[in-house]
Design a protein around this motif. Sequence first.
Motif, mmCIF file in Angstrom:
data_model
loop_
_atom_site.group_PDB
_atom_site.id
_atom_site.type_symbol
_atom_site.label_atom_id
_atom_site.label_comp_id
_atom_site.label_asym_id
_atom_site.label_seq_id
_atom_site.Cartn_x
_atom_site.Cartn_y
_atom_site.Cartn_z
ATOM 1 N N THR A 32 81.509 15.084 126.784
ATOM 2 C CA THR A 32 81.601 16.113 125.749
ATOM 3 C C THR A 32 82.188 15.547 124.458
ATOM 4 O OG1 THR A 32 81.872 17.879 127.391
ATOM 5 C CG2 THR A 32 82.620 18.351 125.159
ATOM 6 N N ASP A 33 83.268 14.788 124.584
ATOM 7 C CA ASP A 33 83.886 14.186 123.402
ATOM 8 C C ASP A 33 82.914 13.246 122.692
ATOM 9 O OD1 ASP A 33 86.221 15.542 123.882
ATOM 10 O OD2 ASP A 33 87.212 13.868 124.901
ATOM 11 N N GLU A 34 82.168 12.481 123.477
ATOM 12 C CA GLU A 34 81.226 11.523 122.901
ATOM 13 C C GLU A 34 80.117 12.240 122.127
ATOM 14 O OE1 GLU A 34 78.549 7.655 124.326
ATOM 15 O OE2 GLU A 34 79.615 8.887 125.813
ATOM 16 N N VAL A 35 79.587 13.329 122.708
ATOM 17 C CA VAL A 35 78.515 14.075 122.049
ATOM 18 C C VAL A 35 79.021 14.754 120.783
ATOM 19 C CG1 VAL A 35 76.955 16.051 122.267
ATOM 20 C CG2 VAL A 35 77.140 14.402 124.137
ATOM 21 N N LEU A 36 80.154 15.406 120.869
ATOM 22 C CA LEU A 36 80.676 16.137 119.713
ATOM 23 C C LEU A 36 81.072 15.196 118.582
ATOM 24 C CD1 LEU A 36 82.785 18.955 121.444
ATOM 25 C CD2 LEU A 36 80.450 19.069 120.543
ATOM 26 N N ALA A 37 81.489 13.968 118.934
ATOM 27 C CA ALA A 37 81.839 12.990 117.899
ATOM 28 C C ALA A 37 80.605 12.547 117.106
ATOM 29 C CB ALA A 37 82.504 11.767 118.542
ATOM 30 N N LYS A 38 79.445 12.589 117.734
ATOM 31 C CA LYS A 38 78.207 12.167 117.078
ATOM 32 C C LYS A 38 77.535 13.293 116.292
ATOM 33 C CE LYS A 38 77.002 8.660 120.565
ATOM 34 N NZ LYS A 38 76.812 7.517 119.641
ATOM 35 N N LYS A 39 78.005 14.527 116.512
ATOM 36 C CA LYS A 39 77.284 15.714 116.062
ATOM 37 C C LYS A 39 77.097 15.789 114.543
ATOM 38 C CE LYS A 39 79.244 19.809 116.456
ATOM 39 N NZ LYS A 39 79.038 20.530 115.162
ATOM 40 N N LYS A 40 77.990 15.196 113.779
ATOM 41 C CA LYS A 40 77.936 15.365 112.328
ATOM 42 C C LYS A 40 76.763 14.635 111.678
ATOM 43 C CE LYS A 40 82.860 16.257 111.649
ATOM 44 N NZ LYS A 40 84.121 15.800 110.976
ATOM 45 N N THR A 63 76.463 24.864 121.385
ATOM 46 C CA THR A 63 76.655 23.904 120.302
ATOM 47 C C THR A 63 75.810 22.655 120.523
ATOM 48 O OG1 THR A 63 78.915 24.692 119.941
ATOM 49 C CG2 THR A 63 78.381 22.505 119.085
ATOM 50 N N VAL A 64 75.692 22.242 121.777
ATOM 51 C CA VAL A 64 74.919 21.032 122.091
ATOM 52 C C VAL A 64 73.421 21.309 121.962
ATOM 53 C CG1 VAL A 64 74.483 19.263 123.841
ATOM 54 C CG2 VAL A 64 76.786 20.201 123.557
ATOM 55 N N TRP A 65 72.991 22.533 122.313
ATOM 56 C CA TRP A 65 71.581 22.887 122.080
ATOM 57 C C TRP A 65 71.268 22.832 120.581
ATOM 58 C CZ3 TRP A 65 68.178 22.779 125.770
ATOM 59 C CH2 TRP A 65 68.492 23.173 127.073
ATOM 60 N N ASN A 66 72.184 23.342 119.751
ATOM 61 C CA ASN A 66 71.980 23.284 118.302
ATOM 62 C C ASN A 66 71.899 21.840 117.817
ATOM 63 O OD1 ASN A 66 72.022 26.083 118.063
ATOM 64 N ND2 ASN A 66 74.211 26.170 117.638
ATOM 65 N N TYR A 67 72.786 21.007 118.335
ATOM 66 C CA TYR A 67 72.783 19.598 117.964
ATOM 67 C C TYR A 67 71.474 18.933 118.397
ATOM 68 C CZ TYR A 67 74.322 14.680 117.856
ATOM 69 O OH TYR A 67 74.423 13.332 117.625
ATOM 70 N N ARG A 68 71.007 19.243 119.571
ATOM 71 C CA ARG A 68 69.750 18.679 120.071
ATOM 72 C C ARG A 68 68.593 18.993 119.111
ATOM 73 N NH1 ARG A 68 68.309 17.087 125.210
ATOM 74 N NH2 ARG A 68 66.111 17.250 125.797
ATOM 75 N N TYR A 107 70.942 32.447 128.386
ATOM 76 C CA TYR A 107 70.240 32.786 127.139
ATOM 77 C C TYR A 107 69.839 31.549 126.355
ATOM 78 C CZ TYR A 107 69.679 34.177 122.276
ATOM 79 O OH TYR A 107 69.206 34.322 120.997
ATOM 80 N N TRP A 108 70.717 30.553 126.290
ATOM 81 C CA TRP A 108 70.493 29.409 125.404
ATOM 82 C C TRP A 108 69.303 28.564 125.845
ATOM 83 C CZ3 TRP A 108 72.819 30.574 121.258
ATOM 84 C CH2 TRP A 108 73.994 31.333 121.314
ATOM 85 N N ILE A 109 68.998 28.567 127.141
ATOM 86 C CA ILE A 109 67.818 27.830 127.596
ATOM 87 C C ILE A 109 66.557 28.530 127.086
ATOM 88 C CG2 ILE A 109 66.582 26.915 129.596
ATOM 89 C CD1 ILE A 109 69.196 27.071 131.169
ATOM 90 N N TRP A 110 66.502 29.847 127.255
ATOM 91 C CA TRP A 110 65.350 30.606 126.752
ATOM 92 C C TRP A 110 65.216 30.434 125.232
ATOM 93 C CZ3 TRP A 110 61.998 32.482 130.117
ATOM 94 C CH2 TRP A 110 62.433 32.853 131.396
ATOM 95 N N ASN A 111 66.344 30.455 124.543
ATOM 96 C CA ASN A 111 66.334 30.342 123.091
ATOM 97 C C ASN A 111 65.759 28.991 122.648
ATOM 98 O OD1 ASN A 111 67.218 31.317 120.395
ATOM 99 N ND2 ASN A 111 68.582 29.555 120.507
ATOM 100 N N HIS A 112 66.161 27.930 123.331
ATOM 101 C CA HIS A 112 65.654 26.598 122.968
ATOM 102 C C HIS A 112 64.167 26.493 123.270
ATOM 103 C CE1 HIS A 112 65.900 22.347 122.025
ATOM 104 N NE2 HIS A 112 65.188 22.089 123.124
ATOM 105 N N ARG A 113 63.762 27.103 124.350
ATOM 106 C CA ARG A 113 62.336 27.069 124.702
ATOM 107 C C ARG A 113 61.503 27.769 123.620
ATOM 108 N NH1 ARG A 113 60.277 25.716 129.574
ATOM 109 N NH2 ARG A 113 58.102 26.313 129.869
#
Length: 338
Positions: A32-40, A63-68, A107-113
């Motif tokens: 989680t820390d590694e992903v969030l550090a890259k998010k910017k 937040t990670v779906w948004n980053y993806r 919800y977030w899986i459906w939203n990304h789809r």
Amino acid sequence: MHGVKRTRYSKEALEAKRQKDRAKLAEYLTLTDEVLAKKKDDWSKAAFDLTTRLLQVNPEFYTVWNYRRNILLNGIFPKSTPVEINDILSTDLSFTTAALKLHPKVYWIWNHRQWCLGQVPDGPTEEDPNGWRQAYWNKELFVVERMLDADARNFHAWNYRRNVLANMPVKRPLRAELDYTTRKIEANFSNFSAWHQRSKVLSALWEKGELDPIQSKEEEYELVKNAMYTDPNDQSVWIYHRWLIGPGEDYDILTREIGAIQDLLEIQPDSKWCLESLVFYKRALLRHHRSRMDATQLRKLVDECLDMLQTLCNVDPYRRRRYTDLREQVLSTRDTIA
């Protein structure tokens, strides 16, 4: 749980389990820390793969779906051809399909789809710009139907189905969707989402003039009556019945349906929904059709509502306060009768 044999662990096994859980948690927090550090500002394929790993562990991490999605839009898609984008989206849809099998109500899986489908490029030819999109949406309708086969009352899947139907380049005929809701309802009357979908489809058919509202409503009353007699305690059936009747301005239909419910009440004298509906519809008579009755008939109608509300206080004590408030409202109606 009753009937389930408990597994007993030795002290050593319990400690081993705790250590394993602690290791999993530490791995998750590090990831989680590694992903969030890259998010910017990291839109690389390596960062994209990290989001895959993290979302496989926690698919509710929006937040990670948004980053993806930002990685795709800012890093991967600009460097890809339409054919490559098509392949990437197909892979991501497969990823979410696997996730939905384990987490069908996230919800977030459906939203990304849904987002993925909105990114499908034109193609495959200039003469057929909807070719790829239509193929995706057709497949999507098949996927959501399989989800509803697994759980016919998954309201996330029903909401998503409405989105699919609304966005297909070549629309599915409304009558085909009406037939689909019929199959789902006849398989299980206790399916609120199917009844809700049916109301949406019928409204659209009536608005477009593709179905006669008078005749089709009569067919609906017959369908809902069968459902009432099959399971008089199912809330979804009664809500749909109220939708059919509307405010109760049609005197003949209102009195006919009151009679049908009273017949059912004789068989099910303690049915909460029979009683509630009769009070609701008889109050509609008092509101909209007072001129059709004399004072004696009006007072009789009020007394019937009061008696049923008292019965409801006994059969449904958790809502006693609500029924008491309704009794006060009905009593005030009696004061207006000459």
